[in-house]
Design a protein around this motif. Sequence first.
Motif, PDB file in Angstrom:
ATOM      1  N   SER A   1       0.836  -1.190   0.000  1.00 45.97           N
ATOM      2  CA  SER A   1       0.000   0.000   0.000  1.00 45.97           C
ATOM      3  C   SER A   1       0.877   1.247   0.000  1.00 45.97           C
ATOM      4  O   SER A   1       1.828   1.351   0.777  1.00 45.97           O
ATOM      5  CB  SER A   1      -0.908  -0.016   1.238  1.00 45.97           C
ATOM      6  N   GLY A   2       0.588   2.156  -0.927  1.00 48.23           N
ATOM      7  CA  GLY A   2       1.410   3.344  -1.071  1.00 48.23           C
ATOM      8  C   GLY A   2       2.595   3.151  -1.996  1.00 48.23           C
ATOM      9  O   GLY A   2       3.342   4.107  -2.253  1.00 48.23           O
TER      10      GLY A   2
ATOM     11  N   ARG B   1     -11.309  -4.687  -6.361  1.00 44.71           N
ATOM     12  CA  ARG B   1     -10.870  -5.478  -5.210  1.00 44.71           C
ATOM     13  C   ARG B   1     -11.823  -6.649  -5.012  1.00 44.71           C
ATOM     14  O   ARG B   1     -13.050  -6.492  -5.081  1.00 44.71           O
ATOM     15  CB  ARG B   1     -10.840  -4.632  -3.933  1.00 44.71           C
TER      16      ARG B   1
ATOM     17  N   PRO C   1      -2.672   4.055  -4.171  1.00 45.38           N
ATOM     18  CA  PRO C   1      -3.042   4.946  -3.056  1.00 45.38           C
ATOM     19  C   PRO C   1      -2.972   4.235  -1.705  1.00 45.38           C
ATOM     20  O   PRO C   1      -3.310   3.055  -1.587  1.00 45.38           O
ATOM     21  CB  PRO C   1      -4.481   5.345  -3.397  1.00 45.38           C
ATOM     22  N   GLU C   2      -2.540   4.964  -0.697  1.00 50.16           N
ATOM     23  CA  GLU C   2      -2.432   4.388   0.635  1.00 50.16           C
ATOM     24  C   GLU C   2      -3.788   4.068   1.244  1.00 50.16           C
ATOM     25  O   GLU C   2      -3.875   3.250   2.160  1.00 50.16           O
ATOM     26  CB  GLU C   2      -1.663   5.347   1.557  1.00 50.16           C
ATOM     27  N   ASP C   3      -4.864   4.689   0.729  1.00 45.41           N
ATOM     28  CA  ASP C   3      -6.172   4.416   1.309  1.00 45.41           C
ATOM     29  C   ASP C   3      -6.861   3.206   0.674  1.00 45.41           C
ATOM     30  O   ASP C   3      -7.986   2.870   1.049  1.00 45.41           O
ATOM     31  CB  ASP C   3      -7.080   5.647   1.220  1.00 45.41           C
ATOM     32  N   TRP C   4      -6.207   2.526  -0.290  1.00 42.32           N
ATOM     33  CA  TRP C   4      -6.782   1.297  -0.804  1.00 42.32           C
ATOM     34  C   TRP C   4      -6.747   0.217   0.280  1.00 42.32           C
ATOM     35  O   TRP C   4      -5.729   0.043   0.962  1.00 42.32           O
ATOM     36  CB  TRP C   4      -5.996   0.797  -2.012  1.00 42.32           C
ATOM     37  N   THR C   5      -7.836  -0.504   0.429  1.00 42.12           N
ATOM     38  CA  THR C   5      -7.876  -1.604   1.384  1.00 42.12           C
ATOM     39  C   THR C   5      -6.991  -2.731   0.865  1.00 42.12           C
ATOM     40  O   THR C   5      -7.170  -3.195  -0.262  1.00 42.12           O
ATOM     41  CB  THR C   5      -9.313  -2.116   1.567  1.00 42.12           C
TER      42      THR C   5
ATOM     43  N   PRO D   1      -0.470  -4.740   3.196  1.00 44.35           N
ATOM     44  CA  PRO D   1      -0.450  -3.598   4.117  1.00 44.35           C
ATOM     45  C   PRO D   1       0.975  -3.144   4.374  1.00 44.35           C
ATOM     46  O   PRO D   1       1.926  -3.927   4.249  1.00 44.35           O
ATOM     47  CB  PRO D   1      -1.090  -4.170   5.383  1.00 44.35           C
ATOM     48  N   ARG D   2       1.131  -1.905   4.725  1.00 44.30           N
ATOM     49  CA  ARG D   2       2.478  -1.378   4.970  1.00 44.30           C
ATOM     50  C   ARG D   2       3.110  -2.046   6.178  1.00 44.30           C
ATOM     51  O   ARG D   2       4.327  -2.211   6.241  1.00 44.30           O
ATOM     52  CB  ARG D   2       2.435   0.137   5.151  1.00 44.30           C
TER      53      ARG D   2
ATOM     54  N   ARG E   1      -3.409  -6.141  10.066  1.00 41.23           N
ATOM     55  CA  ARG E   1      -4.853  -6.360   9.895  1.00 41.23           C
ATOM     56  C   ARG E   1      -5.267  -7.782  10.244  1.00 41.23           C
ATOM     57  O   ARG E   1      -6.404  -8.035  10.584  1.00 41.23           O
ATOM     58  CB  ARG E   1      -5.266  -6.070   8.454  1.00 41.23           C
TER      59      ARG E   1
END
Length: 482
Positions: A13-14, A34, A82-86, A121-122, A127
């Motif tokens: 992510s990002g 997704r 984008p960092e806001d993508w799940t 995830p970063r 999660r």
Amino acid sequence: MIEGYLGRESVASGGRLTVHVSTDAARFRLRFHRLGGNVERVAESDWYPGSLHLPPPHPDGVPGRVSPARAWDWPALTLPVPEDWTPGMHVVQFVEDGEDPPPLDAAGLEGPAREFFVVRPRRAGGRSRILYKKSTFTRHAYNRADRPGEDRGASLYDHPVYLPDALPRGHRVSLHRPGGIIDLAYWDAPFIAWLERHGYPVEFCTDLDLHEDPDLLSSYDLLLSVGHDEYWSEAMRAHAERFVRDGGNIAFLSANTCWWRIHPTERNTAFVSDTDHHVGEEYPHLPATDQWWPAAPDGVGRPENSLTGVSFRNGGMWASTEWPGDRPRDGYTVQHADHWLFEGTGLRDGSDGGEPDRLGAGTALIGYECDGAAYRRDERGVAQATGEDGTPASFLILGIHVLEPVHEDFHDFKWDHWNGPAREPGITSPRAATMGLFTAGGTVFSAGTTDWPVVCGKDEDAGVTRVTRNLLDRLRHRSPRP
């Protein structure tokens, strides 16, 4: 006409995603989706100028075929994620100017002009403590790079390229080729949707992620192998085995698992494997030295059973032109019904004097490929693993299905039969799909069949669904060390 492939099927992510596109249209755009409980569109790109690019010809001069061994080297387009993508499993759809394909959904996920990728995830494990490994090396081995109206027939199985003088020697496949979505739609998408519907958050990785990162699994308690997971590198296996020794758990909801060893090459954009696949009318090198189970120098000398508990050499493949096709719907004969895996199922094992129940009966649970363990039956008729094939001594057989009828010539399939030759003369037990588990630090469960995630994902059998929930609930947290 439009098609494309990815520089890598995994991105944080990002991070940045690289795509390679060929089209005869003046411009194209990308639609991103997704996969979860549903297929959700998450973004659409601007228009980009289009250009047409040809695949490399087959190096052996096979008429009408392209090279499966070389990267196709189409121009790269790199985009930020984008960092806001799940985080999760995603699909990019290639859309050319003048076309407006219908929205992707579960029923229409399979097809050309699209590719999958995972968004990680970063912070690994932030999660979920469950890591879902997508079997990308197996996908590339079978990828024919066909497109609508053109049978290119280029894969590890169709007109493969063998490199006898390379180090390592073997058949080579490039990861940089288009192919669309096939296996993801059949095995993974139903199970991913099931996981999300039932409240099991997971994080995703690819085979290449597991190969490259020795510390990847340290952030997780349970690793999932799903569907068809045939091709493993030395590093993948070493990292998984260390994970189990350290108390981590693995659920192999898959089969034909860890059958061939592969060697990533070309900066991990291709791999080589010395397999028994013929080139033209010739088998370029037999025995195939990248098979895990045979003793060296004929093979690697490390039976896959020591990792999974089971092996394809004690199972088989149902030959059919379609999945699930016409294969038997008998299910697994239940053993040890008092085991925690069967809690809440109501299934019986015949110890009360009645007939044992069959898990998944009436569904295509067994196959299309299945793995087994060498076994003998005790005085009560209960199958017990002998360990003579490399299966760990603690492996407990919880379900078994003897494969009948069996056809012994694996290179000349026979329809309506389980295809799988007897590979070890000393093992006399019948070929049988085998479900079970063992403990070696952590717990390893093997479903022994490729289509477990399909039957579970589509809620086709209440027993399979409950067993899967029992499995995830138990293994999603590693047991504390004594």
